[in-house]
Design a protein around this motif. Structure first.
Motif, PDB file in Angstrom:
ATOM      1  N   PRO A  60     -53.415 -39.167  39.656  1.00 59.25           N
ATOM      2  CA  PRO A  60     -53.804 -39.947  41.092  1.00 59.25           C
ATOM      3  C   PRO A  60     -54.830 -40.698  41.213  1.00 59.25           C
ATOM      4  CG  PRO A  60     -53.074 -37.753  41.566  1.00 59.25           C
ATOM      5  CD  PRO A  60     -53.505 -37.503  40.001  1.00 59.25           C
ATOM      6  N   LYS A  61     -54.821 -42.017  41.671  1.00 62.34           N
ATOM      7  CA  LYS A  61     -55.888 -42.858  41.751  1.00 62.34           C
ATOM      8  C   LYS A  61     -56.035 -43.630  42.955  1.00 62.34           C
ATOM      9  CE  LYS A  61     -57.665 -42.439  37.473  1.00 62.34           C
ATOM     10  NZ  LYS A  61     -58.690 -42.156  37.195  1.00 62.34           N
ATOM     11  N   ASN A  62     -54.993 -43.264  44.028  1.00 57.98           N
ATOM     12  CA  ASN A  62     -55.198 -44.067  45.326  1.00 57.98           C
ATOM     13  C   ASN A  62     -54.902 -43.082  46.452  1.00 57.98           C
ATOM     14  OD1 ASN A  62     -55.051 -47.291  44.961  1.00 57.98           O
ATOM     15  ND2 ASN A  62     -54.151 -46.560  43.419  1.00 57.98           N
ATOM     16  N   LEU A  63     -55.564 -41.924  46.373  1.00 60.87           N
ATOM     17  CA  LEU A  63     -55.255 -40.845  47.235  1.00 60.87           C
ATOM     18  C   LEU A  63     -55.925 -41.240  48.613  1.00 60.87           C
ATOM     19  CD1 LEU A  63     -56.304 -37.583  45.005  1.00 60.87           C
ATOM     20  CD2 LEU A  63     -54.232 -37.995  46.257  1.00 60.87           C
ATOM     21  N   GLU A  64     -57.103 -41.695  48.841  1.00 62.62           N
ATOM     22  CA  GLU A  64     -57.455 -42.096  50.006  1.00 62.62           C
ATOM     23  C   GLU A  64     -56.653 -42.921  50.934  1.00 62.62           C
ATOM     24  OE1 GLU A  64     -61.474 -44.492  52.145  1.00 62.62           O
ATOM     25  OE2 GLU A  64     -61.521 -44.244  50.019  1.00 62.62           O
ATOM     26  N   GLN A  65     -55.957 -44.048  50.297  1.00 69.19           N
ATOM     27  CA  GLN A  65     -54.994 -44.812  50.717  1.00 69.19           C
ATOM     28  C   GLN A  65     -53.973 -44.174  51.162  1.00 69.19           C
ATOM     29  OE1 GLN A  65     -55.195 -47.641  52.589  1.00 69.19           O
ATOM     30  NE2 GLN A  65     -57.207 -48.181  51.823  1.00 69.19           N
ATOM     31  N   ILE A  66     -53.372 -43.233  50.248  1.00 76.64           N
ATOM     32  CA  ILE A  66     -52.121 -42.474  50.447  1.00 76.64           C
ATOM     33  C   ILE A  66     -52.210 -41.541  51.939  1.00 76.64           C
ATOM     34  CG2 ILE A  66     -50.555 -40.877  49.366  1.00 76.64           C
ATOM     35  CD1 ILE A  66     -51.310 -42.080  46.860  1.00 76.64           C
TER      36      ILE A  66
END
Length: 237
Positions: A60-66
């Motif tokens: 995972p690399k976009n957890l904050e936006q998800i």
């Protein structure tokens, strides 16, 4: 037939690629969660999410936006991009993702995917270049035909198969109806078309097959070649 608006995440932004090439990324929003809310307001039930960075990194690399998207909308969310182990699946399920898309791992370890279907809501992503399965964020082409991989999951308990013609993805050149039908017929599983959707005529063509369960719409929305509200009306009849 379901319409699934798409948000592809790269470096925290909503982007679209052409033919899966990362250097082709065009930024459409710095606040993807706002986009997600707008899709809900238009009448969508689903949102198709891809962590593009994760597809290449394998984590995972976009957890904050998800997490932001999950907090700000009530849509059912499906998510893919570099998900290759159960720990990552659980992490996303705990975040509130409704179903998980498994792509490269479906080719490399189909038994793992079949085991996961017994615990979670799993969708298999089959992306093809010239009819052969593409892997590793579409950076590589395998020697397996997409239809053969679809057949592998015929009775595996997956919720759906998403099939993408990589050569058409992000090109607005029209969806590959024949390829979608081949995957649907090979698997007997609900099949969602992806790649190249240009306008309402593509949606109508897919719906008229009576064999396609959904269509993912990305660039056509962002470039204004399709009215999502009209697409929802057409597919709700």
């Amino acid at each position: 037939m379901d319409i699934l608006p798409a948000i592809d995440l790269k470096d925290g932004r909503a982007v679209r690629l052409t033919k899966g090439l990362m250097h082709s990324a065009k930024i459409y929003s710095n606040e993807p969660w706002v986009l997600a809310k707008s899709f809900e307001d238009m009448g969508s039930k689903w949102l198709h999410l891809v962590d593009l960075n994760g597809a290449f990194a394998g984590e995972p690399k976009n957890l904050e936006q998800i997490e932001k998207i999950r907090r700000h909308c009530n849509l059912s969310l499906e998510l893919g991009g570099g998900i290759r182990d159960e720990a990552t699946i659980k992490r996303y399920i705990d975040l509130g993702i409704d179903r998980i898309i498994l792509g490269s791992i479906a080719l490399k370890d189909p038994d793992f995917v079949k085991a996961m279907t017994k615990k979670y809501r799993i969708v298999v992503g089959i992306d093809a270049i010239d009819g052969f399965v593409a892997v590793e964020g579409w950076a590589e082409k395998s020697t397996m035909r997409a239809t053969d991989l679809a057949r592998e999951f015929a009775d595996a308990g997956v919720e759906a198969i998403i099939c993408t013609d990589v050569g058409k993805d992000g090109t607005l050149s029209g969806v590959n109806v024949d390829f979608t039908l081949q995957i649907a017929q090979a698997s007997g599983v609900d099949t969602i078309a992806s790649g190249g959707v240009k306008d309402l005529s593509d949606i109508i063509a897919l719906q008229e097959t009576n064999k396609v369960s959904g269509a993912i719409i990305g660039k056509a929305f962002y470039e204004g070649t399709i009215d999502l509200r009209e697409a929802f009306k057409v597919t709700s009849k």
